[in-house]
Design a protein around this motif. Structure first.
Motif, PDB file in Angstrom:
ATOM      1  N   LYS A  45       0.893  -1.410   0.072  1.00  0.00           N
ATOM      2  CA  LYS A  45      -0.091   0.029   0.194  1.00  0.00           C
ATOM      3  C   LYS A  45       0.663   1.135   0.110  1.00  0.00           C
ATOM      4  N   GLU A  46       0.257   2.292  -0.434  1.00  0.00           N
ATOM      5  CA  GLU A  46       1.170   3.586  -0.409  1.00  0.00           C
ATOM      6  C   GLU A  46       0.247   4.623  -0.388  1.00  0.00           C
ATOM      7  N   ASN A  49      -4.848   5.677  -0.117  1.00  0.00           N
ATOM      8  CA  ASN A  49      -5.549   4.820  -1.432  1.00  0.00           C
ATOM      9  C   ASN A  49      -4.668   4.476  -2.302  1.00  0.00           C
ATOM     10  N   GLY A  50      -3.447   4.422  -2.297  1.00  0.00           N
ATOM     11  CA  GLY A  50      -2.571   4.101  -3.303  1.00  0.00           C
ATOM     12  C   GLY A  50      -2.045   2.599  -3.082  1.00  0.00           C
ATOM     13  N   LYS A  52       0.424  -0.806  -4.970  1.00  0.00           N
ATOM     14  CA  LYS A  52       1.696  -0.823  -5.762  1.00  0.00           C
ATOM     15  C   LYS A  52       1.790  -2.373  -5.938  1.00  0.00           C
ATOM     16  N   ARG A  73       1.049   0.223 -10.430  1.00  0.00           N
ATOM     17  CA  ARG A  73       0.655   0.924  -9.195  1.00  0.00           C
ATOM     18  C   ARG A  73      -0.951   1.262  -9.397  1.00  0.00           C
ATOM     19  N   GLU A  75      -4.843   3.335  -7.774  1.00  0.00           N
ATOM     20  CA  GLU A  75      -5.537   4.077  -6.758  1.00  0.00           C
ATOM     21  C   GLU A  75      -6.957   3.364  -6.544  1.00  0.00           C
ATOM     22  N   TYR A  90      -2.497   2.053 -13.287  1.00  0.00           N
ATOM     23  CA  TYR A  90      -1.848   2.781 -14.063  1.00  0.00           C
ATOM     24  C   TYR A  90      -0.635   1.597 -14.791  1.00  0.00           C
TER      25      TYR A  90
END
Length: 255
Positions: A45-46, A49-50, A52, A73, A75, A90
């Motif tokens: 997680k990033e 909300n991100g 990977k 990655r 969202e 993406y």
């Protein structure tokens, strides 16, 4: 017997409610989740909300992968009003395996999946559909004692088999009385092994407890065989342990 089962049922309902209120919490790095006909896996997680290292498999049936999608990655966003989970990816590589069935140019006559790259790709899932699916009736293991007794009486009046309900009732009481069986059997074992290594007593305790619960589970699994009277077989482990413990305690008291 009375408090535990209904609260266990409420805890299951609470988990469903949490999934509706916070669907993003369902995503854990290294753990795949299933939503509708899609399996999603993320590496990490990033931020809030991100995500990977995303891997998504869409299924045409439970055993066939229709699409294999990899993304560097992505969202996550949620439309709580419509109960939609939106996954925006993406740098995606899409392998469309559905096209392989009609493409017979591969080695050995097999189809070749279509591969293509896209900078952005978006999915939306109705995460609330499954979570909102509620059963009208309550399972016997989640009923209060009064409700369970009432269900047994009503089922008997309808001339239906009550073995499963009676197994649940007897299992609750048998588990509730199991500490007495462990106490009666544990005291003489503790006295007899007090001068030996403590690991001996611990080993005997684990073995006896395992045998007890294994016997209970085995009797419970016989609920679909009413002719074997599993609701009464459930009491055998308790009876055997208590008699054995009482005999051992009596013998030690005579020394």
């Amino acid at each position: 017997v009375e408090v535990g089962p209904p609260f266990l049922g409420k805890s299951r309902d609470l988990m469903k409610t949490a999934a509706i209120d916070q669907p993003l919490a369902l995503f854990e790095p290294g753990k795949q989740i299933s939503i509708e006909n899609t399996i999603i896996y993320i590496d990490d997680k990033e931020g809030e909300n991100g995500i990977k290292g995303v891997q998504i498999y869409t299924l045409s049936d439970p055993q066939t992968v229709a699409q294999d999608i990899s993304a560097a990655r992505g969202e996550l966003s949620v439309d709580k009003e419509k109960q939609l989970l939106i996954v925006h990816l993406y740098d995606c590589l899409v392998i469309d395996k559905k096209s392989a069935a009609g493409n017979m140019t591969g080695v050995g006559g097999g189809g070749v999946p279509t591969r293509f790259y896209t900078q952005e790709l978006e999915f939306s899932f109705n995460y609330g559909r499954q979570a909102n699916a509620q059963r009208i009736s309550v399972r016997p293991k989640y009923m209060t004692l009064a409700d369970l007794m009432g269900r047994i009486r009503l089922t008997k009046e309808l001339n239906r088999d009550t073995t499963e309900l009676e197994v649940e009732l007897n299992q609750r009481i048998a588990f509730a009385l199991s500490p007495i069986a462990f106490l009666l059997l544990g005291l003489p074992l503790a006295i007899r092994t007090s001068r030996r290594e403590t690991s001996v007593g611990l080993f005997l305790s684990v073995i006896l407890a395992g045998l007890f619960f294994l016997s209970i589970i085995l009797c419970e699994s016989l609920s679909s065989f009413p002719k074997l009277y599993p609701q009464y077989l459930l009491w055998l482990p308790n009876i055997i342990f208590q008699i054995l413990g009482a005999v051992m305690t009596y013998r030690i008291s005579q020394r």
